[in-house]
Design an enzyme around this catalytic site. Sequence first.
Site: not given
Ligand code: A3P
Length: 319
Positions: A69-70, A130, A285
Site C-alpha cells: 500500500g506504499t 522499505h 493491478r
Molecule cells: P495488487 O497487486 O493486489 O493490486 P505498493 O504501492 O506498496 O507497491 O503496493 C501495490 C499494491 O497496492 C497493488 O496491489 C496495487 O494495486 C495496490 N494499490 C495501488 N494504489 C492503490 C490505491 N490507491 N488504493 C488501493 N490499492 C492500491
Amino acid sequence: AEVVDNSSKDEFLELLQTLEQRMNWDGQRLVKYKGFWLLQLLFRPMLSAHNNFRAKATDVILSTMPKSGTTWLKALTFSIANRNVFPIDQTPLLTSTPHMLVPFLEFNVYWGQENPDLENVPCPRIFATHMPFEILPDSIHESDCRIIYICRNPLDQFVSHRHFLLENKIEKEADPLDIDEAFDMFCQGIHPCGPFWDHMLGYWNAHLENPRKVLFLKYEDLKEDITSQVKKIAEFMGFPFSQEEEEQGLIDQISGLCSFESLSKLAVNKTGNINGIVKNTSFFRKGQVGDWTNHLTPAMVERIKKLMDSKFRNSGLMF
Ligand code: A3P
C-alpha cells in the site's frame, strides 16, 4: 561536481563480501543484513541513507514492505500535507505519479548519491522506505520525526509482489522459479525485506512502545473505512482536519482522489515507467483484499496461516 568517496565504497564492498547471499525466486540477488534479506541492488543506497540521512522533527517517513500500500499511502500523505498549497482540482497528483512526488530513500534519494543535500526540500519532507525498523537511519530514531507504517495481509502481499516482479523487467541473474518454490522461500522468510514477520513486528513493537512516534496501519483497514483512517493519518502527521474542512467534505475529496479507481484512471499512472524498468501501471493491478484466493492452493494457505499464527501469537498483531 559529484564527490566520489572511494574510502566508503571500499568499506561497502568489504562488508558485502562478508554477508550471506541468496537468489530471490525472481532471480534478483539478496543479501542478509542484520537478520533481513535485502535486495543487493538497494543495499548500498540503504547504507548511505543509514549513515548520512539527517531527520528533521517535521519529517514524515513512510515505511512499508513492497506491495503493501506504499503508493496509496504516498498519495494520501502528500494530499494531506499539501492541502493548503494546492486545491484538490489542481493537485500535482493529477500529473505526477505518487512515486514522483514522494521519493524512496533507497530507490531515489540515495540512489547513486552517498550524501545528497536535502536541506532545501520543503517541509514537511515526506520520504518512503522499505527498510526494516532496525535498519532505519539513527537520526530517524533519535529525532522527533514521525513514522507511518502500512502492512498488508502477507497472502495478498505475496501475490501482489509476484505479479509485480514478473511484470517488470528488472535485471535478473536467473530465471524465475515457479509459484510453489517462490512460496516456499516466502514462508522461510527469504524474500525482499523478509522475513515478513520480523519486518512487521519491528514496526508493530515500536508502535506499541511509542504510538506517537510510529503509526501502524493496515491496507485492509484503509479499504474498509478510508474516512476514519485518513483522519487518523492527518492527526498523526500533525495536520488534523478542522471542523470546517470536514464540513466542506475535504476528507472525502482526498480519499476519492487517492482511491485505486481514481488514481489508476489518470493518464500519468496509465503510461510511462520508472527508468525504463518499472511500468507505472504495475503499481495499480487490482487493489483488492483477498485476491490470494485466486492464486494460492489450500495447502499453501494452511501452511502460511500456521506460520503467521506461530509468529504473531502473543504480539497482538492479527490479519
Ligand atoms: P495488487 O497487486 O493486489 O493490486 P505498493 O504501492 O506498496 O507497491 O503496493 C501495490 C499494491 O497496492 C497493488 O496491489 C496495487 O494495486 C495496490 N494499490 C495501488 N494504489 C492503490 C490505491 N490507491 N488504493 C488501493 N490499492 C492500491
